[in-house]
Scaffold this motif. Structure first.
Motif, PDB file in Angstrom:
ATOM      1  N   ARG A  12      32.506 -11.925 -17.040  1.00 58.83           N
ATOM      2  CA  ARG A  12      32.534 -13.240 -16.409  1.00 58.83           C
ATOM      3  C   ARG A  12      31.122 -13.673 -16.040  1.00 58.83           C
ATOM      4  O   ARG A  12      30.277 -12.844 -15.695  1.00 58.83           O
ATOM      5  N   PRO A  13      30.834 -14.958 -16.110  1.00 63.18           N
ATOM      6  CA  PRO A  13      29.491 -15.427 -15.709  1.00 63.18           C
ATOM      7  C   PRO A  13      29.306 -15.346 -14.198  1.00 63.18           C
ATOM      8  O   PRO A  13      30.261 -15.542 -13.430  1.00 63.18           O
ATOM      9  N   PHE A  14      28.090 -15.058 -13.781  1.00 65.08           N
ATOM     10  CA  PHE A  14      27.753 -15.088 -12.369  1.00 65.08           C
ATOM     11  C   PHE A  14      27.513 -16.537 -11.944  1.00 65.08           C
ATOM     12  O   PHE A  14      27.182 -17.399 -12.763  1.00 65.08           O
ATOM     13  N   ARG A  15      27.663 -16.781 -10.656  1.00 66.14           N
ATOM     14  CA  ARG A  15      27.598 -18.155 -10.152  1.00 66.14           C
ATOM     15  C   ARG A  15      26.242 -18.804 -10.442  1.00 66.14           C
ATOM     16  O   ARG A  15      26.174 -19.990 -10.767  1.00 66.14           O
ATOM     17  N   ASP A  16      25.143 -18.047 -10.330  1.00 71.33           N
ATOM     18  CA  ASP A  16      23.799 -18.610 -10.518  1.00 71.33           C
ATOM     19  C   ASP A  16      23.202 -18.249 -11.865  1.00 71.33           C
ATOM     20  O   ASP A  16      21.994 -18.321 -12.039  1.00 71.33           O
ATOM     21  N   GLU A  17      24.044 -17.879 -12.833  1.00 70.56           N
ATOM     22  CA  GLU A  17      23.540 -17.415 -14.122  1.00 70.56           C
ATOM     23  C   GLU A  17      23.272 -18.571 -15.071  1.00 70.56           C
ATOM     24  O   GLU A  17      23.976 -19.585 -15.078  1.00 70.56           O
ATOM     25  N   LEU A  18      22.245 -18.407 -15.898  1.00 71.29           N
ATOM     26  CA  LEU A  18      21.946 -19.363 -16.960  1.00 71.29           C
ATOM     27  C   LEU A  18      22.991 -19.224 -18.056  1.00 71.29           C
ATOM     28  O   LEU A  18      23.418 -18.110 -18.388  1.00 71.29           O
ATOM     29  N   LEU A  19      23.422 -20.344 -18.617  1.00 68.06           N
ATOM     30  CA  LEU A  19      24.481 -20.330 -19.619  1.00 68.06           C
ATOM     31  C   LEU A  19      24.127 -19.426 -20.793  1.00 68.06           C
ATOM     32  O   LEU A  19      24.948 -18.601 -21.225  1.00 68.06           O
ATOM     33  N   ILE A  54      21.007 -22.584 -28.382  1.00 71.73           N
ATOM     34  CA  ILE A  54      21.788 -23.014 -27.231  1.00 71.73           C
ATOM     35  C   ILE A  54      20.945 -23.916 -26.344  1.00 71.73           C
ATOM     36  O   ILE A  54      19.801 -23.595 -26.021  1.00 71.73           O
ATOM     37  N   ASP A  55      21.498 -25.045 -25.965  1.00 73.69           N
ATOM     38  CA  ASP A  55      20.825 -25.962 -25.060  1.00 73.69           C
ATOM     39  C   ASP A  55      21.388 -25.744 -23.662  1.00 73.69           C
ATOM     40  O   ASP A  55      22.514 -26.147 -23.370  1.00 73.69           O
ATOM     41  N   GLU A  79      30.949 -25.346 -18.298  1.00 74.25           N
ATOM     42  CA  GLU A  79      30.195 -26.593 -18.135  1.00 74.25           C
ATOM     43  C   GLU A  79      29.395 -26.582 -16.838  1.00 74.25           C
ATOM     44  O   GLU A  79      28.288 -27.123 -16.778  1.00 74.25           O
ATOM     45  N   ARG A  80      29.941 -25.963 -15.803  1.00 77.36           N
ATOM     46  CA  ARG A  80      29.232 -25.899 -14.529  1.00 77.36           C
ATOM     47  C   ARG A  80      28.005 -25.007 -14.590  1.00 77.36           C
ATOM     48  O   ARG A  80      27.150 -25.055 -13.702  1.00 77.36           O
ATOM     49  N   LEU A  81      27.879 -24.174 -15.634  1.00 75.80           N
ATOM     50  CA  LEU A  81      26.689 -23.345 -15.803  1.00 75.80           C
ATOM     51  C   LEU A  81      25.508 -24.126 -16.369  1.00 75.80           C
ATOM     52  O   LEU A  81      24.367 -23.670 -16.288  1.00 75.80           O
ATOM     53  N   SER A  82      25.771 -25.274 -16.960  1.00 78.50           N
ATOM     54  CA  SER A  82      24.700 -26.050 -17.576  1.00 78.50           C
ATOM     55  C   SER A  82      23.774 -26.624 -16.511  1.00 78.50           C
ATOM     56  O   SER A  82      24.196 -26.929 -15.388  1.00 78.50           O
ATOM     57  N   LEU A  83      22.514 -26.779 -16.859  1.00 77.94           N
ATOM     58  CA  LEU A  83      21.535 -27.325 -15.919  1.00 77.94           C
ATOM     59  C   LEU A  83      21.805 -28.794 -15.633  1.00 77.94           C
ATOM     60  O   LEU A  83      21.467 -29.288 -14.560  1.00 77.94           O
ATOM     61  N   LYS A  84      22.405 -29.481 -16.588  1.00 76.28           N
ATOM     62  CA  LYS A  84      22.739 -30.883 -16.374  1.00 76.28           C
ATOM     63  C   LYS A  84      23.751 -31.024 -15.254  1.00 76.28           C
ATOM     64  O   LYS A  84      23.683 -31.966 -14.447  1.00 76.28           O
ATOM     65  N   PHE A  85      24.709 -30.099 -15.168  1.00 78.76           N
ATOM     66  CA  PHE A  85      25.709 -30.139 -14.098  1.00 78.76           C
ATOM     67  C   PHE A  85      25.115 -29.655 -12.777  1.00 78.76           C
ATOM     68  O   PHE A  85      25.360 -30.246 -11.723  1.00 78.76           O
ATOM     69  N   ARG A  86      24.333 -28.584 -12.817  1.00 74.97           N
ATOM     70  CA  ARG A  86      23.769 -28.019 -11.589  1.00 74.97           C
ATOM     71  C   ARG A  86      22.793 -28.991 -10.924  1.00 74.97           C
ATOM     72  O   ARG A  86      22.759 -29.106  -9.702  1.00 74.97           O
ATOM     73  N   HIS A  87      21.978 -29.651 -11.744  1.00 70.92           N
ATOM     74  CA  HIS A  87      20.909 -30.511 -11.219  1.00 70.92           C
ATOM     75  C   HIS A  87      21.025 -31.893 -11.867  1.00 70.92           C
ATOM     76  O   HIS A  87      20.118 -32.342 -12.570  1.00 70.92           O
ATOM     77  N   HIS A  88      22.131 -32.556 -11.613  1.00 69.66           N
ATOM     78  CA  HIS A  88      22.397 -33.830 -12.280  1.00 69.66           C
ATOM     79  C   HIS A  88      21.465 -34.940 -11.816  1.00 69.66           C
ATOM     80  O   HIS A  88      21.280 -35.931 -12.528  1.00 69.66           O
ATOM     81  N   ASN A  89      20.877 -34.805 -10.639  1.00 72.90           N
ATOM     82  CA  ASN A  89      19.951 -35.829 -10.143  1.00 72.90           C
ATOM     83  C   ASN A  89      18.492 -35.511 -10.435  1.00 72.90           C
ATOM     84  O   ASN A  89      17.604 -36.292 -10.076  1.00 72.90           O
TER      85      ASN A  89
END
Length: 355
Positions: A12-19, A54-55, A79-89
């Protein structure tokens, strides 16, 4: 037609892991590379997407569906692992593009992962441009291998049942050697740099006007000097060594729209230190520019004298940086001989210049 494959077991992915880190961990458990694992899970289907890199910022939705189905995981979680979701602003310029597969990592974090009995993994926040110090262990991030000195690219291998991170070039284990603390002088410098890093993070996550001012300030520091063909940034005047030239590894940042994207950790650290030295806790000029900073930025281009004066220009809403750095020359395209510049490890002390 072969149906899509579902893996019997997948970490399973970790909460703060890069995709991409999670994908590599899954593939490494089966002794495969990520493209091969993608093809295996997709089966022989006509809709298989291109097996491109991978992007992490904005991953391909079809690629995520294949991995979500194959690993029996909710696609929204990936999807929540992506940087776009983590830092959308966050602006794209403040997320590292990781060209060539390079990465900045904290060796102490890898040691901590093994100490608690879990796989070592790449943290997503290490891709933030201003991130140069690990806030957990108060240690500088590393973007070069300590053994071979090459720009760091990572690979994962199983050791005693856990995935460990290795240098992809020399195959040495990336470890903090037991988590030994740096000496007191280095610790003090790291803590000071961490303060600058947090201040920049607050600017990025806060007022957009301050962020725009910060970006213009950094562009001015890395703008080319007025001497044609020098390929030297304005911040070269901050050093106390006569004839100092921009190192070859940092030359791509000179005149670039987002200079921090093109810099290694050491040069991003230097940029933060200079911002703190010139502008204090705010990290950006407010109302008027300090004289020391103005002396540096004047070398970027000749300053046209405003008919109503500098103070009046500021009162009319003009930015102090725009007043000082107006008409900045473009970076010369002529090559710089390697023997005319300072290069890595050629000089260790970074002193100030007081013009």
């Amino acid at each position: 037609m072969t149906a899509a494959i579902r893996l019997p077991v997948a970490p399973r992915p970790f909460r703060d892991e890069l995709l991409s880190s999670w994908m590599v961990r899954v593939a490494s458990r089966y002794g495969l590379e990520v493209p091969d694992m993608t093809a295996y899970m997709a089966g022989q289907r006509d809709t298989l997407p291109l097996l491109r890199q991978i992007d992490d910022t904005a991953p391909d939705p079809e690629l995520l569906k294949i991995w979500a189905r194959g690993c029996r995981i909710d696609p929204a979680r990936l999807e929540r692992l992506s940087l776009k979701f983590r830092h959308h602003n966050r602006p794209r310029d403040w997320i590292s593009s990781a060209r060539g597969g390079g990465v900045s990592v904290c060796f102490a974090c890898f040691d901590a992962d093994v100490a608690v009995g879990r796989d070592a993994y790449i943290r997503a926040d290490w891709r933030l441009v201003e991130r140069v110090v690990c806030p957990v262990h108060k240690e500088m991030l590393r973007d070069r291998c300590l053994e071979c000195g090459a720009h760091l690219r990572t690979s994962f291998r199983l050791r005693t049942g856990l995935l460990r991170v290795f240098c992809a070039k020399c195959e040495c284990l990336l470890t903090g050697r037991g988590g030994a603390r740096a000496d007191r002088a280095d610790t003090a410098f790291t803590e000071g740099t961490l303060t600058f890093q947090r201040q920049v993070e607050r600017i990025i996550n806060g007022d957009k006007g301050h962020l725009a001012l910060l970006e213009r300030t950094i562009r001015a520091l890395w703008a080319p000097l007025d001497r044609a063909g020098a390929a030297r940034p304005v911040l070269a005047l901050w050093f106390d060594q006569e004839g100092w030239n921009c190192p070859f590894e940092a030359r791509a940042a000179v005149g670039a729209p987002a200079p921090l994207q093109h810099l290694s950790v050491r040069w991003r650290v230097l940029t933060l230190v200079i911002l703190g030295d010139l502008f204090g806790e705010r990290m950006v000029p407010m109302a008027t520019m300090p004289e020391a900073a103005a002396r540096l930025f004047r070398r970027a281009a000749p300053i046209p004298r405003a008919p109503y004066g500098r103070r009046a220009a500021i009162s009319k809403g003009e930015d102090p940086i725009d007043i000082v750095t107006r008409r900045v020359q473009r970076l010369s395209k002529s090559p710089v001989p390697r023997w005319n510049g300072n290069f890595e490890d050629e000089r260790a002390d970074f002193g100030r210049v007081r013009p």
